[in-house]
Design an enzyme around this catalytic site. Structure first.
Site, PDB file in Angstrom:
ATOM      1  NE  ARG A  57      -3.531  -2.418   2.504  1.00  0.00           N
ATOM      2  CZ  ARG A  57      -4.664  -2.854   2.129  1.00  0.00           C
ATOM      3  NH1 ARG A  57      -5.231  -1.951   1.121  1.00  0.00           N
ATOM      4  NH2 ARG A  57      -5.185  -4.104   2.329  1.00  0.00           N
ATOM      5  CG  ASP A 112     -14.100  -7.164   1.490  1.00  0.00           C
ATOM      6  OD1 ASP A 112     -14.145  -8.224   1.930  1.00  0.00           O
ATOM      7  OD2 ASP A 112     -13.469  -6.072   1.826  1.00  0.00           O
ATOM      8  NE  ARG A 172     -19.624 -24.521  24.469  1.00  0.00           N
ATOM      9  CZ  ARG A 172     -18.557 -25.416  24.836  1.00  0.00           C
ATOM     10  NH1 ARG A 172     -17.684 -25.731  24.011  1.00  0.00           N
ATOM     11  NH2 ARG A 172     -18.390 -25.892  26.012  1.00  0.00           N
ATOM     12  CD  GLU A 202     -13.544  -6.473   8.150  1.00  0.00           C
ATOM     13  OE1 GLU A 202     -12.787  -6.189   8.986  1.00  0.00           O
ATOM     14  OE2 GLU A 202     -13.401  -6.652   6.836  1.00  0.00           O
ATOM     15  NE  ARG A 224     -17.018 -21.340  25.348  1.00  0.00           N
ATOM     16  CZ  ARG A 224     -16.148 -22.601  25.532  1.00  0.00           C
ATOM     17  NH1 ARG A 224     -15.219 -22.845  24.612  1.00  0.00           N
ATOM     18  NH2 ARG A 224     -16.266 -23.121  26.694  1.00  0.00           N
ATOM     19  CB  THR A 226     -25.751 -32.988 -14.251  1.00  0.00           C
ATOM     20  OG1 THR A 226     -24.750 -33.716 -15.087  1.00  0.00           O
ATOM     21  CG2 THR A 226     -26.146 -31.723 -15.272  1.00  0.00           C
ATOM     22  CG  ASN A 256     -25.036 -32.710 -19.955  1.00  0.00           C
ATOM     23  OD1 ASN A 256     -25.468 -32.509 -18.694  1.00  0.00           O
ATOM     24  ND2 ASN A 256     -25.166 -33.840 -20.182  1.00  0.00           N
ATOM     25  NE  ARG A 285       4.316 -43.541 -13.821  1.00  0.00           N
ATOM     26  CZ  ARG A 285       5.434 -43.869 -14.677  1.00  0.00           C
ATOM     27  NH1 ARG A 285       5.370 -43.800 -15.772  1.00  0.00           N
ATOM     28  NH2 ARG A 285       6.576 -44.268 -13.863  1.00  0.00           N
ATOM     29  CD  GLN A 303     -21.132 -39.015 -10.746  1.00  0.00           C
ATOM     30  OE1 GLN A 303     -20.803 -40.320 -10.677  1.00  0.00           O
ATOM     31  NE2 GLN A 303     -22.353 -38.679 -11.345  1.00  0.00           N
TER      32      GLN A 303
END
Length: 742
Positions: free
Chosen positions: A82, A160, A195, A258, A286, A523, A527, A649, A658
């Site tokens: 900043r 945000d 709680r 906030e 809490r 799905t 599609n 590989r 899924q």
């Protein structure tokens, strides 16, 4: 704007500024590689605007390889700062000198509204800065004349999600992942101890993260800046928490942004909320403040592919702009990139907190997108319902899953049941799809029957892929009559739509089919006709990207080529978007096909690339891309032509796509779709001749269409829409996937 760079060689710089956001690296990569693929030279500015002011090594030439391994990293690899000095004219004079000395007059900035305001001011001052530098002898008149204007493009990196005029900003989806993961975890421990937890999330002037996480996490109450609660909200909140406990809930969750405040402008702190619950309800509430963990971690699949697309578009914007081109900020609305006048977009975004401070909450909400306002209304319905018990003699609405499993089906069913009850319906659950319906497996569902379904994977009601045949329609019609079903909500994929379409076509023969029917798209293949997104597709993409990340890590000490196969049948959505988000160099789709000439070119490119030092290559193949050139064939072909430069590989990701819990995006889409489906059924229940409809999300808005005309918009053989918006992203893949020298 055209898709070509300026005719003369161009030099472009990219920087990130302000708060960091997941996906910034993907955007930087998209900007850099797109510009390089168009023949431009690219420079990265380190430490944001301060790097422009400092110059020297803070402005470095960026290579293709520099952008190679940053796609999946959190934060920003080129740093952010900043900068107070850049806010002064003297600081901007230094920045202009450092750029023009390197021949740079095109700049892409990824940051928040303050960063974009600085960019617009820099662009406006540029001609005067050039004159001042030339007059002072700091640059030559020729240099000033060669760079008469600064061409810019802005991208918003902000968790945000506060840019007015777009659906989402870079980092918001990933932050939502962090928050919802935390809520899921906290819910488990809260339930264990019976709680209440108060969770504070970021959002000074925008309640997006708080509202969406509250819905996706199944919270009981939320406080956001745009909608301050009315006087007496403390008692109302505590009463709602007590009602939930009386109904059997073991936990209570309150989410606080906030920037939450009351209607006098006084802040509502999370600590005040916690203390209030403890005082009024007499329980040990809490507090958890998630803090900067919301900015941390790797970006989600969405923040990878969307940020790459935005970076691609920003590079083209900056490269094709001229001296008279208006400065713009780019964003995504629906399935399109939108160009917003930079100064106007920033001004409208900053207007929201001004309206909140003035008490004009309707106007503040009006500047948010339709998704935000819809979800605020839906959350109120879910947490402050008119009723939580079934009303006698009310319309009986049945919910049924069909087709393949899609994460988010449970979320849709839960929202449909609770919203339906709140709106005065009797809600019925059909077990095991149309097979269960014809067998009469239909039960009434109450408010508490769907408790805990919001974030659950699978399908609690069960489902089958079976499409009922004509010979089964009589049994289905009898079941509908026996259970007095007045309307039917079908949640599923292609087979679900096909079955409902067949039923609608047989309404003349079977009077029980003359009821309102609505299909909700669910799905992973994405599609279905009329919808940019389907429930489950985002979750599947995140599974694919997670697997690709692990696959890449496994090759860290080798030189290796991977061929990864995704699901999707003949629709290439998962392969294309998964490949784009995973950083694939090559993507094979059924829509494009695979040809021998193309494979020969790929093999030659592989040998040349690994011969020049490449260590990793990733190809993603859609499962039905070719009947002949299978994933195994591609692996053996690439291995056989490797000449020992690399090994190969193959990996078929399979049904994990899924499985798992639905992503936040899929939970939100499922909830919104369920609410819209009930709206359609309520409308059709009052019609003289009710019709069958299907829902779709287009341009951020949910629409409904006649099911009778569905076949006009699909390729029934390939089982995919005739128009697929994501296919427009193929140039993005081409621009960022392979270095131009190849």
């Amino acid at each position: 704007m055209t898709d070509t760079a300026a005719a003369s060689p161009a030099r472009l710089a990219v920087l990130t500024s302000g708060g960091d956001a997941q996906g910034m690296n993907a955007a930087v990569r998209g900007v850099a590689r797109t510009a390089m693929s168009r023949g431009a030279e690219v420079f990265a500015v380190y430490e944001g605007y301060q790097g422009l002011v400092d110059g020297g090594d803070a402005i470095r030439r960026f290579t293709w390889g520099d952008a190679g391994n940053i796609l999946g990293r959190g934060g920003t690899s080129i740093g952010t700062f900043r900068s107070k000095e850049f806010r002064t004219r003297q600081g901007r004079l230094k920045a202009a000198k450092n750029l023009v000395e390197r021949g740079i007059d095109r700049l892409v900035v990824i940051g928040g509204d303050g960063s974009l305001t600085g960019l617009d001011a820099f662009r406006a001052e540029w001609p005067g800065l050039m004159d001042e530098l030339a007059d002072a002898g700091l640059i030559s008149p020729e240099m000033a004349a060669a760079h008469p204007a600064l061409m810019i493009a802005g991208l918003v990196g902000s968790i945000d999600n506060d840019l007015v005029g777009t659906d989402t900003t870079i980092g918001a989806d990933s932050a939502l992942h962090r928050i919802v993961d935390a809520i899921d975890a906290i819910t488990a421990t809260a339930a264990s101890h019976q709680r209440c937890f108060v969770i504070e999330v970021m959002g000074r002037h925008c309640g997006y993260l708080a509202l969406m996480s509250a819905i996706a996490g199944g919270a009981d109450y939320v406080l956001i800046p745009e909608l301050p609660p009315a006087d007496g909200w403390e008692e109302q909140m505590c009463a709602e928490l007590r009602r939930g406990r009386a109904a059997g809930r073991r936990e209570s969750i309150v989410v606080v942004a906030e920037g939450a405040q009351d209607r006098t402008g006084e802040p509502i702190t999370s600590e005040y909320v916690r203390a209030t619950i403890s005082r009024i309800n007499g329980e040990d509430a809490r507090l958890t403040n998630l803090g900067h963990v919301q900015r941390g971690g790797k970006p989600s699949a969405y923040d990878r592919w969307a940020s790459t697309w935005l970076g691609y578009s920003a590079a083209l914007e900056a490269l094709t702009a001229g001296p008279a081109t208006e400065g713009v900020v780019l964003g995504i609305r629906g399935s399109e990139i939108v160009r917003l006048p930079l100064a106007e977009a920033v001004a409208r975004t900053r207007r929201v907190p001004e309206l909140i401070a003035a008490g004009d909450y309707d106007a503040a909400m009006g500047l948010r997108n339709e998704d935000f306002t819809d979800m605020a209304r839906i959350f109120t319905e879910l947490t402050h319902p008119n009723r939580v018990t079934t009303k006698e003699d009310s319309p009986r609405v049945a919910i049924l899953h069909a087709g393949g499993l899609a994460p988010g089906m449970n979320t849709a069913a839960r929202a449909a049941v609770r919203l339906g009850i709140a709106r005065g319906h009797t809600m019925l659950g059909v077990r095991n799809g149309f097979t269960g319906l014809l067998r009469g497996a239909v039960d009434e569902l109450g408010w508490e029957d769907v408790e805990g379904w919001t974030g659950a994977g699978g399908a609690e009601l069960g489902l089958r892929r079976d499409v009922p045949g004509v010979e089964q329609f009589y049994a289905i019609s009898r079941a509908l009559e026996d259970h007095r079903v007045d309307a039917l909500m079908v949640i599923g994929g292609w087979n679900a739509y096909q079955a409902a379409h067949l039923m609608q076509g047989e309404a003349d023969r079977y009077p029980a089919f003359r009821i309102p029917i609505v299909c909700v798209p669910a799905t992973i293949d994405n599609n279905l006709p009329g919808s940019d997104e389907t429930i489950g597709a985002d979750s599947a993409l995140n599974e694919i990207v997670d697997d690709i990340d692990r696959i890449k890590q496994s090759a860290a000490a080798t030189t290796r080529c991977f061929v990864v196969e995704t699901m999707g049948r003949h629709c290439g959505y998962l392969a294309l978007m998964g490949g784009l988000a995973g950083g694939a160099e090559r993507i094979y789709l059924d829509e494009d096909g695979i040809g021998l000439d193309q494979l020969n070119q790929d093999v030659r490119w592989l040998r040349d690339s690994f011969g020049r030092g490449r260590r990793l290559f990733l190809a993603v193949r859609s499962e039905r891309a070719s009947e002949s050139y299978t994933t195994d064939f591609l692996g053996r072909l690439f291995e056989g032509e490797s000449h020992g430069l690399y090994d190969v590989r193959t990996n078929i990701i399979g049904h994990v796509q899924q499985g798992g819990e639905p992503s936040p995006a899929d939970r939100l889409l499922a909830t919104r779709m369920a609410a819209a489906a009930l709206d359609v059924l309520a409308r059709e229940l009052g019609a003289d001749e009710p019709t069958a409809r299907y829902l779709g999300l287009r341009g951020g808005r949910i629409e409904d269409h006649p099911l009778a005309h569905m076949t006009e918009y699909v390729n029934s053989v390939k089982r995919r829409p005739r128009t697929q918006w994501w296919m427009e992203l193929r140039p993005v893949v081409a621009a960022v996937g392979r270095e131009p020298s190849s």
